[in-house]
Motif scaffolding. Structure first.
Motif, PDB file in Angstrom:
ATOM      1  N   LEU A 106     -15.128  48.712  54.920  1.00  0.00           N
ATOM      2  CA  LEU A 106     -16.125  48.396  53.896  1.00  0.00           C
ATOM      3  C   LEU A 106     -16.613  49.653  53.189  1.00  0.00           C
ATOM      4  N   GLU A 107     -16.802  50.736  53.940  1.00  0.00           N
ATOM      5  CA  GLU A 107     -17.256  51.990  53.328  1.00  0.00           C
ATOM      6  C   GLU A 107     -16.185  52.560  52.405  1.00  0.00           C
ATOM      7  N   ILE A 154      -8.672  45.422  45.390  1.00  0.00           N
ATOM      8  CA  ILE A 154      -8.841  45.955  46.738  1.00  0.00           C
ATOM      9  C   ILE A 154      -8.907  44.773  47.696  1.00  0.00           C
ATOM     10  N   LEU A 155      -7.951  44.713  48.621  1.00  0.00           N
ATOM     11  CA  LEU A 155      -7.852  43.611  49.561  1.00  0.00           C
ATOM     12  C   LEU A 155      -8.193  44.117  50.956  1.00  0.00           C
ATOM     13  N   LEU A 156      -9.219  43.555  51.552  1.00  0.00           N
ATOM     14  CA  LEU A 156      -9.689  43.981  52.863  1.00  0.00           C
ATOM     15  C   LEU A 156      -8.935  43.234  53.952  1.00  0.00           C
ATOM     16  N   VAL A 186     -10.229  38.881  51.118  1.00  0.00           N
ATOM     17  CA  VAL A 186     -10.181  39.240  52.535  1.00  0.00           C
ATOM     18  C   VAL A 186      -8.948  38.575  53.134  1.00  0.00           C
ATOM     19  N   LEU A 187      -8.055  39.385  53.689  1.00  0.00           N
ATOM     20  CA  LEU A 187      -6.796  38.893  54.226  1.00  0.00           C
ATOM     21  C   LEU A 187      -6.805  38.938  55.749  1.00  0.00           C
ATOM     22  N   LYS A 188      -6.025  38.055  56.363  1.00  0.00           N
ATOM     23  CA  LYS A 188      -5.934  38.000  57.815  1.00  0.00           C
ATOM     24  C   LYS A 188      -4.547  38.444  58.259  1.00  0.00           C
ATOM     25  N   TYR A 189      -4.514  39.395  59.205  1.00  0.00           N
ATOM     26  CA  TYR A 189      -3.242  39.850  59.742  1.00  0.00           C
ATOM     27  C   TYR A 189      -2.437  38.691  60.344  1.00  0.00           C
ATOM     28  N   ALA A 190      -3.141  37.737  60.931  1.00  0.00           N
ATOM     29  CA  ALA A 190      -2.487  36.662  61.683  1.00  0.00           C
ATOM     30  C   ALA A 190      -1.762  35.666  60.792  1.00  0.00           C
ATOM     31  N   GLN A 191      -1.926  35.762  59.472  1.00  0.00           N
ATOM     32  CA  GLN A 191      -1.271  34.838  58.551  1.00  0.00           C
ATOM     33  C   GLN A 191      -0.407  35.628  57.558  1.00  0.00           C
TER      34      GLN A 191
END
Length: 306
Positions: free
Chosen positions: A208-209, A225-227, A251-256
């Motif tokens: 976030l920073e 910017i995709l977190l 906001v993206l999820k590693y698991a998908q």
């Protein structure tokens, strides 16, 4: 958000859901409603909305049918669409992005989540309006995004995750990487990436920073910017707050991984569309300026234009 009065269109066959979303979005200007896809298209054609919130499953015309028809219409294709649905299936989310959706939110809804996703899209709309005004006044020089080949910057300190992301995204463009926030900021300014992926956890800072630091740099204005979220339930509120504040675009999820790739592809397509729009806007105002100069020259020569 601004003095501009946004127009939202909510398309959902469930009256209770429409009322809930309307209440959640009461601060965002005018809200119109349609209980079917057919009525939604009619309303969109009568008065172009700034954003459409769309249910996926409706009798008759489904949300996917609606989105396909909308995006095939030259007058309506640029309207951003957020799917709001109870279907949490990766295949459906990928289909939504393939059809041109801007986001995909699953029910049950909470106000922070929905407002964050809506805020992200309306912020982009406001940016377009602001850029147009700055072009008109001759005070806007856009960044040089799009001048270089597609470049995905991945800021990730975990070697295993980095390797997986590079394997997943390699066919979308050249992948560069950074292991720390400081390296990520430096490489973002040096390479002008098309899109930036930021891990939520970094050795020298938080994701976030780093997102906040990237947002302050005019040189990479307009870069999505995709977190990358860790999937910890307790972090969900913080990630939605990042969207609400404009620190991240998604906001993206590693698991998908399949959904993650679809969202990255969607973000890159948005950059290309934005560059095309900026180019057209620049050409328009240059033509207006040339026409004004011609009128001035005629006046200086004593000829009064008709």
């Amino acid at each position: 958000m601004s003095a501009y009065k946004f127009k939202l269109l909510i398309v959902d066959d469930d009256v209770a859901t429409v009322r809930i979303m309307s209440d959640m979005l009461s601060d965002y200007g005018e809200r119109r409603f349609a209980l079917s896809g057919e009525m939604g298209l009619l309303l969109a054609r009568q008065s172009t909305p700034d954003l459409i919130l769309l249910d996926a499953s409706m009798p008759g015309m489904t949300g996917f049918d609606f989105c396909e028809i909308l995006k095939a219409d030259a007058e309506l294709a640029k309207i951003p669409v957020i799917f709001v649905t109870s279907h949490d299936a990766p295949a459906l989310e990928i289909d939504a992005f393939r059809l041109g959706a801007s986001d995909y939110v699953t029910k049950p809804l909470n106000a922070t989540q929905l407002r964050a996703r809506v805020e992200t899209q309306l912020r982009k709309r406001l940016k377009i309006l602001t850029q147009s005004e700055r072009f008109r006044s001759g005070s806007y020089l856009p960044p040089t995004l799009g001048a270089l080949p597609d470049n995905i910057l991945i800021v990730e300190s975990d070697a295993g995750r980095l390797s997986s992301l590079q394997d997943l995204l390699h066919d979308l463009g050249r992948c560069t990487s950074a292991a720390t926030g400081a390296q990520g900021l430096e490489r973002a300014l040096h390479s002008l990436p098309t899109v930036i992926l930021v891990s939520a956890t970094l050795p020298d800072t938080t994701g976030l920073e780093l997102c906040a630091a990237l947002r302050k740099e005019p040189r990479i204005e307009g870069v999505p910017i995709l977190l990358l979220a860790n999937g910890v339930a307790g972090d969900a509120a913080r990630y939605e707050q990042a969207l609400l504040l404009g620190l991240a675009d998604s906001v993206l999820k590693y698991a998908q991984p399949t959904v993650l790739k679809a969202r990255v592809r969607n973000a890159m397509a948005a950059v290309h569309a934005d560059q095309k729009r900026i180019g057209a806007m620049r050409e328009y105002w240059l033509a207006v300026e040339k026409a004004a100069r011609r009128v001035e020259r005629k006046n200086d020569e004593g000829n009064i234009p008709e």
